[in-house]
Design a protein around this motif. Structure first.
Motif, PDB file in Angstrom:
ATOM      1  N   ALA A  77       0.834  -1.207   0.000  1.00 52.67           N
ATOM      2  CA  ALA A  77       0.000   0.000   0.000  1.00 52.67           C
ATOM      3  C   ALA A  77       0.863   1.250   0.000  1.00 52.67           C
ATOM      4  CB  ALA A  77      -0.933  -0.012   1.214  1.00 52.67           C
ATOM      5  N   HIS A  78       1.908   1.229   0.811  1.00 55.86           N
ATOM      6  CA  HIS A  78       2.823   2.368   0.880  1.00 55.86           C
ATOM      7  C   HIS A  78       3.523   2.597  -0.459  1.00 55.86           C
ATOM      8  CE1 HIS A  78       5.750   5.164   2.506  1.00 55.86           C
ATOM      9  NE2 HIS A  78       6.731   4.401   2.073  1.00 55.86           N
ATOM     10  N   THR A  82      -1.017   4.451  -1.351  1.00 56.24           N
ATOM     11  CA  THR A  82      -2.333   4.484  -0.720  1.00 56.24           C
ATOM     12  C   THR A  82      -2.214   4.069   0.735  1.00 56.24           C
ATOM     13  OG1 THR A  82      -4.617   3.659  -0.808  1.00 56.24           O
ATOM     14  CG2 THR A  82      -2.864   2.095  -1.369  1.00 56.24           C
ATOM     15  N   ARG A  83      -3.193   4.468   1.552  1.00 60.35           N
ATOM     16  CA  ARG A  83      -3.242   4.038   2.941  1.00 60.35           C
ATOM     17  C   ARG A  83      -4.303   2.972   3.160  1.00 60.35           C
ATOM     18  NH1 ARG A  83      -3.237  10.107   5.473  1.00 60.35           N
ATOM     19  NH2 ARG A  83      -1.043  10.616   5.106  1.00 60.35           N
ATOM     20  N   LYS A  84      -5.067   2.681   2.117  1.00 51.95           N
ATOM     21  CA  LYS A  84      -6.194   1.764   2.255  1.00 51.95           C
ATOM     22  C   LYS A  84      -5.837   0.368   1.753  1.00 51.95           C
ATOM     23  CE  LYS A  84      -9.551   5.508   1.557  1.00 51.95           C
ATOM     24  NZ  LYS A  84     -10.648   6.000   0.684  1.00 51.95           N
ATOM     25  N   ASP A  87      -7.609  -0.764  -1.346  1.00 48.11           N
ATOM     26  CA  ASP A  87      -7.017  -0.394  -2.633  1.00 48.11           C
ATOM     27  C   ASP A  87      -6.017  -1.447  -3.094  1.00 48.11           C
ATOM     28  OD1 ASP A  87      -8.492   1.905  -2.652  1.00 48.11           O
ATOM     29  OD2 ASP A  87      -6.887   3.197  -1.918  1.00 48.11           O
TER      30      ASP A  87
END
Length: 350
Positions: A77-78, A82-84, A87
């Motif tokens: 995610a990183h 994104t933080r989600k 996603d």
């Protein structure tokens, strides 16, 4: 002999890798002396996100890394910005670029060296805010969000319109900043004896636009229950903690008994500041002087809220009864997510 040599070599490279990852997490450029195996070349496509998660989660599991799937999902995610985690799930069929894969390999090597994911990606959500995190400043735990909840509950039960809070041992600023972010009527003073923690709290505060309501002071709670300011890093140099009074004092102090420190995970022992965890022989090294300080620094009806070891609520109840001259009354013990006695509320009598 061969097994001993292999074990020694592995221990050596673990230390080297840990030091390398700490440097990397602080924004310094690092190159590993041993190359990581990348599955991307100019002739071969990078694996999909789903394949990467499967490959690295298997490797993490085989290496004994806690929460192997969650670890790689947060790292992916990183890397993709994104933080989600949702996603990441939705992007399982997509392929990383070669640069993204190189970055991911580097970060996964840090996880293999038992660096916490929070330090690897450099930030973490707490309550309704996102905090920058760097080693060795203590990583806020999910259960501490409950301490924030009880502090906010105490504040909202008061008739005072403008209330002042003191946080003792602010670390990254999680508690003070979460409270100030949730309650716009509150002013907070956050103190810590670690200058690195004070600087990180300031940075997180400024990113959250809370500078006007959260002051950060480099100060230490002494054994006699007084607070001593180090003027070098303090923002309120004329403040006298030993005469000022507060509506609420909140703290997640060091409360782990010293004998339990060796049993903690490598993620904690290698990377986090153990002084933020080690509460002395009985885990009460900071809690005892904090009780003394609260007796003089709380307004009548004010509250002290603490996160503690499961063995401490009984002692705190005993302490407040034995030293009734302090006019502190044990009010309640609250459970954590695992149904353990974890938070204590104490009221200052009139």
């Amino acid at each position: 002999m061969l097994l001993r040599c292999l074990s020694s070599a592995r221990a050596f490279f673990s230390v080297v890798s840990a030091e390398t990852c700490i440097q990397c997490s602080k924004g310094k450029i690092i190159t590993f002396s041993r190359p990581t195996r990348s599955l991307c070349t100019t002739n071969v496509q990078c694996p999909t996100v789903g394949e990467i998660i499967e490959q690295w989660s298997d490797r993490f599991k085989n290496e004994g890394i806690p929460e192997p799937v969650e670890s790689i999902e947060h790292i992916v995610a990183h890397v993709i910005g994104t933080r989600k985690i949702l996603d990441v799930v939705n992007a399982r069929s997509k392929r990383l670029t070669s640069d993204q894969r190189d970055t991911l390999d580097l970060l996964c090597e840090c996880r293999l060296s038992r660096m916490p994911v929070q330090y690897i990606i450099g930030e973490w959500d707490f309550q309704d805010i996102t905090l920058k995190l760097v080693p060795p400043v203590f990583i806020p735990r999910p259960e501490t969000e409950m301490l924030v909840h009880y502090a906010l509950k105490a504040l909202r039960s008061s008739e005072n319109k403008k209330q002042e809070i003191l946080e003792v041992g602010c670390g990254s600023g999680a508690i003070s900043l979460a409270i100030a972010h949730a309650d716009k009527t509150v002013n907070c003073i956050a103190i810590d004896s670690n200058p690195d923690a004070c600087e990180l709290t300031k940075e997180n505060r400024d990113r959250l636009n809370l500078k006007d309501r959260v002051a950060v002071v480099h100060a230490a709670l002494k054994d006699d229950g007084s607070i001593e300011i180090s003027n070098a890093l303090s923002e309120t140099k004329d403040l006298d903690f030993n005469s000022k009074i507060f509506d609420v004092i909140v703290s997640n102090p060091p409360y782990v008994p010293t004998k339990q420190i060796p049993t903690l995970t490598p993620e904690i022992k290698i990377y986090e500041d153990l002084t933020a965890l080690d509460g002395g022989d009985d885990g009460l090294k900071v809690i005892k002087p904090l009780l003394k300080y609260a007796a003089t620094a709380l307004k009548p009806g004010g509250r002290l809220l603490l996160e503690v070891d499961t063995s401490h609520p009984e002692y705190i109840r005993f302490f407040t009864k034995k030293y009734s001259v302090l006019k502190l009354q044990y009010a309640h013990t609250y459970k954590d997510f695992c149904n353990n006695d974890r938070f204590v509320e104490i009221v200052k009598l009139s």
